[in-house]
Design a protein around this motif. Structure first.
Motif, mmCIF file in Angstrom:
data_model
loop_
_atom_site.group_PDB
_atom_site.id
_atom_site.type_symbol
_atom_site.label_atom_id
_atom_site.label_comp_id
_atom_site.label_asym_id
_atom_site.label_seq_id
_atom_site.Cartn_x
_atom_site.Cartn_y
_atom_site.Cartn_z
ATOM 1 N N ASP A 43 0.702 -11.134 -5.837
ATOM 2 C CA ASP A 43 -0.485 -11.150 -4.983
ATOM 3 C C ASP A 43 -0.678 -9.844 -4.205
ATOM 4 O OD1 ASP A 43 1.791 -11.540 -3.456
ATOM 5 O OD2 ASP A 43 0.770 -12.752 -1.953
ATOM 6 N N LEU A 44 0.261 -8.912 -4.330
ATOM 7 C CA LEU A 44 0.187 -7.671 -3.572
ATOM 8 C C LEU A 44 0.274 -6.476 -4.523
ATOM 9 C CD1 LEU A 44 0.298 -5.934 -0.983
ATOM 10 C CD2 LEU A 44 2.782 -6.351 -0.937
ATOM 11 N N THR A 45 -0.623 -5.522 -4.312
ATOM 12 C CA THR A 45 -0.594 -4.287 -5.094
ATOM 13 C C THR A 45 -0.253 -3.132 -4.150
ATOM 14 O OG1 THR A 45 -2.257 -5.114 -6.629
ATOM 15 C CG2 THR A 45 -1.876 -2.745 -6.604
ATOM 16 N N LEU A 46 0.830 -2.417 -4.463
ATOM 17 C CA LEU A 46 1.234 -1.247 -3.693
ATOM 18 C C LEU A 46 0.786 -0.012 -4.464
ATOM 19 C CD1 LEU A 46 4.877 -2.370 -2.780
ATOM 20 C CD2 LEU A 46 2.846 -2.516 -1.330
ATOM 21 N N THR A 47 -0.067 0.814 -3.853
ATOM 22 C CA THR A 47 -0.609 1.994 -4.552
ATOM 23 C C THR A 47 -0.144 3.270 -3.874
ATOM 24 O OG1 THR A 47 -2.635 1.946 -3.226
ATOM 25 C CG2 THR A 47 -2.639 0.715 -5.293
ATOM 26 N N LEU A 48 0.018 4.303 -4.708
ATOM 27 C CA LEU A 48 0.451 5.614 -4.238
ATOM 28 C C LEU A 48 -0.700 6.618 -4.339
ATOM 29 C CD1 LEU A 48 3.911 5.663 -6.037
ATOM 30 C CD2 LEU A 48 3.453 5.060 -3.658
ATOM 31 N N GLU A 49 -0.488 7.789 -3.776
ATOM 32 C CA GLU A 49 -1.518 8.819 -3.750
ATOM 33 C C GLU A 49 -1.907 9.262 -5.153
ATOM 34 O OE1 GLU A 49 -4.275 11.200 -1.873
ATOM 35 O OE2 GLU A 49 -2.959 9.684 -0.996
ATOM 36 N N ASN A 50 -0.936 9.281 -6.082
ATOM 37 C CA ASN A 50 -1.215 9.741 -7.451
ATOM 38 C C ASN A 50 -1.845 8.657 -8.330
ATOM 39 O OD1 ASN A 50 0.900 8.022 -7.887
ATOM 40 N ND2 ASN A 50 2.300 9.563 -8.718
ATOM 41 N N GLY A 51 -2.134 7.495 -7.730
ATOM 42 C CA GLY A 51 -2.781 6.437 -8.484
ATOM 43 C C GLY A 51 -1.834 5.411 -9.067
ATOM 44 N N ASN A 52 -0.521 5.688 -9.087
ATOM 45 C CA ASN A 52 0.447 4.705 -9.577
ATOM 46 C C ASN A 52 0.436 3.472 -8.661
ATOM 47 O OD1 ASN A 52 1.273 6.268 -11.724
ATOM 48 N ND2 ASN A 52 2.960 7.223 -10.591
ATOM 49 N N SER A 53 0.709 2.332 -9.258
ATOM 50 C CA SER A 53 0.704 1.091 -8.465
ATOM 51 C C SER A 53 1.779 0.135 -8.956
ATOM 52 C CB SER A 53 -0.667 0.413 -8.540
ATOM 53 O OG SER A 53 -0.977 0.050 -9.871
ATOM 54 N N PHE A 54 2.197 -0.763 -8.064
ATOM 55 C CA PHE A 54 3.182 -1.797 -8.372
ATOM 56 C C PHE A 54 2.593 -3.145 -7.962
ATOM 57 C CE2 PHE A 54 5.679 2.004 -8.130
ATOM 58 C CZ PHE A 54 6.765 1.811 -8.976
ATOM 59 N N HIS A 55 2.622 -4.100 -8.886
ATOM 60 C CA HIS A 55 2.175 -5.461 -8.577
ATOM 61 C C HIS A 55 3.408 -6.299 -8.234
ATOM 62 C CE1 HIS A 55 -1.818 -4.486 -9.999
ATOM 63 N NE2 HIS A 55 -1.293 -3.966 -11.105
ATOM 64 N N VAL A 56 3.443 -6.817 -7.027
ATOM 65 C CA VAL A 56 4.631 -7.520 -6.533
ATOM 66 C C VAL A 56 4.217 -8.796 -5.816
ATOM 67 C CG1 VAL A 56 5.951 -5.373 -6.271
ATOM 68 C CG2 VAL A 56 4.602 -6.249 -4.348
ATOM 69 N N HIS A 57 5.221 -9.541 -5.397
ATOM 70 C CA HIS A 57 5.000 -10.728 -4.561
ATOM 71 C C HIS A 57 5.198 -10.315 -3.104
ATOM 72 C CE1 HIS A 57 6.514 -12.237 -8.515
ATOM 73 N NE2 HIS A 57 5.483 -13.058 -8.380
ATOM 74 N N SER A 58 4.188 -10.476 -2.321
ATOM 75 C CA SER A 58 4.264 -10.021 -0.926
ATOM 76 C C SER A 58 5.416 -10.675 -0.179
ATOM 77 C CB SER A 58 2.946 -10.311 -0.210
ATOM 78 O OG SER A 58 2.641 -11.702 -0.229
ATOM 79 N N LEU A 59 5.704 -11.945 -0.497
ATOM 80 C CA LEU A 59 6.787 -12.655 0.180
ATOM 81 C C LEU A 59 8.121 -11.962 -0.046
ATOM 82 C CD1 LEU A 59 7.790 -15.243 1.679
ATOM 83 C CD2 LEU A 59 8.107 -16.264 -0.584
ATOM 84 N N ILE A 60 8.383 -11.513 -1.273
ATOM 85 C CA ILE A 60 9.669 -10.905 -1.611
ATOM 86 C C ILE A 60 9.809 -9.548 -0.918
ATOM 87 C CG2 ILE A 60 11.220 -10.297 -3.493
ATOM 88 C CD1 ILE A 60 10.201 -13.261 -3.355
ATOM 89 N N LEU A 61 8.743 -8.762 -0.928
ATOM 90 C CA LEU A 61 8.801 -7.457 -0.257
ATOM 91 C C LEU A 61 8.925 -7.628 1.248
ATOM 92 C CD1 LEU A 61 8.640 -4.535 -1.456
ATOM 93 C CD2 LEU A 61 8.166 -6.384 -3.052
ATOM 94 N N ALA A 62 8.230 -8.619 1.801
ATOM 95 C CA ALA A 62 8.285 -8.835 3.253
ATOM 96 C C ALA A 62 9.677 -9.269 3.697
ATOM 97 C CB ALA A 62 7.262 -9.888 3.657
ATOM 98 N N ALA A 63 10.465 -9.846 2.785
ATOM 99 C CA ALA A 63 11.816 -10.294 3.139
ATOM 100 C C ALA A 63 12.767 -9.126 3.347
ATOM 101 C CB ALA A 63 12.364 -11.223 2.054
ATOM 102 N N VAL A 64 12.431 -7.935 2.810
ATOM 103 C CA VAL A 64 13.310 -6.769 2.983
ATOM 104 C C VAL A 64 12.643 -5.653 3.767
ATOM 105 C CG1 VAL A 64 14.576 -7.263 0.854
ATOM 106 C CG2 VAL A 64 12.608 -5.718 0.782
ATOM 107 N N SER A 65 11.312 -5.654 3.810
ATOM 108 C CA SER A 65 10.569 -4.537 4.401
ATOM 109 C C SER A 65 9.843 -4.974 5.665
ATOM 110 C CB SER A 65 9.552 -3.991 3.381
ATOM 111 O OG SER A 65 8.617 -3.136 4.005
#
Length: 643
Positions: free
Chosen positions: A119-141
């Protein structure tokens, strides 16, 4: 009238008929005659108890004797009630799966790789992106956690733009750490990028991991001994963070209505732990688009227990709840919780619960669990027959148990008593089945004293009310004529857990005749013969792949046999520090790391999946006070300081 097993007196039937008439007159007259008969029976039973090593249980039996005196007797004191078991049946155990964090994160990583429920897309300046689960990232970040708390309710998919502060390498490492607890490519060339990403995204555990790696690379010997959190521990910590987010209702994306109770949960966690919810949320069903899903066919307490297990790998179980929770776990295909429940049934099985476990396993076709439960009944038959649940057995099931060769009892008299107690629970209905059940009692295995008890109790049963039942004649003929042959007529118990004899030396006052051994032997079966005669059948298991040894340490850990240290002869230089592990499934040995100390005549114990070698001798009669512990994961021994 006396008889021997060489012949049966022809006039016994007439004598038995007169004895029954006398007994009926005593019942009609009541008073001292009945009490005298009861005293005689109690004396016989007390003697048999002493021979079998039993000291309790007479109170209920005496009450049974009185009940069998006639149909007018009431049924007081028949068996222990549920309350008589105390609080044992209500004990709650906290049961956990140590492998659950690894299993759930493997499923979560699979979902991420397939872009399922992300449900979460993390995008970088160069256009690269990662599709992740916000819950999992929020548990560490901490950074993602704050954004998740600020996210608009009802928005399914959202994104975070990280700009130039984080590059592709660093973000990939953060995502990898969140889903696996490790960064596989943590080397000096990209260390700075990973640490920078971890700092921007506020991932303190990954920052610390990078810092420790840097100190090690710099050769700081003082820091080399720093404890690094293991991968399983990292995943456990992340899972605990996810559980806390659930408790705080952070990021919950669906509400489940279970019998009027509403549970706010995360789809991805349910899908990772339950095949039922995986299908519901990932296969295009209408529930995958609903914010509230009704589950009208469930009960809230059982579902709440399974839900807690999804976030922690822990279930609180007791015999009052385990069957309902297991049924719900089967229904919703919660495999981790189901495994925990089945392990509880196997490990916590007791005399007053084994028959329920057997019935449950039979109803649901769980052959392994059924085998375990039935085996427990056979191994602990006397204790099981004293429980209230035993009285509810169907006659055919009771007959199956008592006809089994593997039934373990101190004497065949215990089988007879169990049948009698079952009949006495409802004599009006069950006396007609007594004759069939008695065919499962092996009367030739009894002694004459034990058979006197059979005769006295059969007399009471045949004189009970107006019931016409014949029991003693067939029992007497079997006892008198079916002579037990040493190998052909017995109870043979082949246990699953066996005694193993490892090495050792033959005791002999002449030291020169003592011969140390490499052999392993195990107790294959226990044969119960006439009366209290028991024989153990020993079979050879194999040999230790080392020198012959004695005064060694032996322990069993997780189904493996460990053989450690010892002596191979009688001189002071004959001590050993070798260690071996035997796998009975593969029938194979493995040489392990040696202990630090030579040890003989010492103790080996198991605690929390570690071996501990305690004390012993380093020379003949020269004691040592050190302790070593063996870690099977690293195949290494560590010394423990004693104060």
């Amino acid at each position: 009238m006396e008889f021997t097993r060489r012949y049966l007196p022809m006039e016994w039937e007439e004598r038995w008929r007169r004895e029954k008439e006398r007994r009926k007159r005593v019942i009609e007259e009541g008073g001292e005659g009945i009490e005298q008969d009861n005293r005689e029976l109690r004396r016989i039973m007390a003697y048999n108890d002493s021979r079998m090593g039993l000291t309790s249980g007479r109170e209920n039996k005496e009450g049974s004797e009185v009940r069998m005196s006639g149909a007018s007797q009431d049924r007081t004191g028949e068996h222990m009630s549920d309350e008589a078991f105390g609080d044992e049946g209500h004990n709650i155990h906290t049961c956990c799966s140590k492998s659950y964090p690894k299993e759930v994160f493997a499923a979560l990583k699979e979902f991420r790789d397939s872009s399922l429920l992300t449900d979460l897309t993390l995008t970088l300046e160069n256009g690269n992106s990662f599709h992740v689960h916000s819950l999992i990232l929020a548990a560490v970040s901490g950074f993602i956690l704050e954004r998740l708390k600020e996210k608009n309710v009802g928005v399914d998919r959202w994104s975070v733009h990280l700009g130039t502060r984080v590059d592709h390498v660093g973000l990939r490492a953060v995502v990898e750490f969140a889903y696996t607890g490790v960064v596989l490519s943590l080397n000096k060339d990209i260390m700075a990028q990973i640490k920078a990403a971890a700092q921007v995204l506020v991932v303190p555990r990954l920052v610390e991991l990078c810092s420790k790696k840097e100190r090690t690379k710099e050769g700081d010997s003082a820091k080399k001994e720093e404890r690094t959190i293991s991968i399983p521990e990292q995943m456990k910590i992340t899972l605990q963070s996810i559980e806390q987010l659930w408790a705080d209702r952070v990021g919950c994306d669906v509400t489940l209505n279970v019998d009027g109770t509403f549970f706010h949960v995360h789809r991805v966690i349910l899908a990772a732990s339950s095949d039922y919810f995986r299908g519901m949320f990932t296969c295009g069903m209408k529930e995958s688009r609903q914010t509230c899903v009704e589950l009208p066919f469930l009960l809230a307490p059982e579902f709440e227990a399974l839900l807690g297990c999804s976030y922690s790998g822990i279930v609180r179980l007791g015999w009052e709840s385990v069957f309902e929770i297991t049924c719900t776990a089967l229904q919703l295909q919660f495999q981790p919780a189901l495994s925990i429940c089945l392990n509880f049934m196997q490990q916590q099985i007791q005399a007053d619960s084994c028959l329920d476990v057997a019935s449950f396993a039979e109803a649901y076709g769980m052959s392994d669990l059924l085998e375990e439960a039935n085996d427990f009944v056979l191994r602990n038959f006397r204790e099981v027959s004293a429980t209230a649940k035993f009285q509810d057995l169907p006659a055919e099931k009771l007959l199956d148990f008592i006809c089994c060769d593997g039934l373990y009892v101190p004497s065949e008299l215990a089988v007879f008593r169990a049948v009698i107690s079952w009949i006495e629970a409802d004599p009006e209905e069950r006396l007609p089945q007594a004759g069939l059940l008695m065919t499962g009692v092996r009367f030739p295995l009894m002694t004459f004293r034990e058979f006197r008890e059979v005769r006295a109790i059969n007399l009471r049963m045949e004189c009970f009310g107006d019931k016409e039942v014949e029991l003693y004649g067939s029992a007497l003929k079997e006892f008198g004529f079916s002579l037990p042959k040493s190998q052909d007529y017995c109870r043979v118990r082949r246990p699953k857990d066996v005694v193993v004899l490892v090495g050792g030396d033959q005791l002999n006052p002449d030291m020169g005749r003592r011969i140390p051994s490499r052999e392993l032997w195990f107790a294959n079966s226990l044969r119960s013969g006439t009366g209290l005669v028991k024989e153990i059948e020993w079979r050879r298991l194999g040999e230790i792949p080392d020198k012959p040894k004695f005064r060694h340490g032996v322990a069993v850990m997780e189904g493996m046999l460990y053989v450690v240290g010892g002596c191979y002869f009688y001189a002071k230089d004959d001590m050993m520090k070798s260690a071996y592990r035997y796998d009975p499934v593969k029938d194979s040995w493995k040489r392990l790391a040696d202990m630090h100390e030579l040890r003989s005549n010492f103790s080996v114990v198991v605690l929390e999946e570690r071996l501990y070698a305690i004390g012993g001798d380093k020379e003949i009669n020269a004691n040592i006070d050190s302790v070593e512990t063996y870690n099977p994961d690293t195949d290494s021994w560590s010394c423990i300081m004693l104060f």
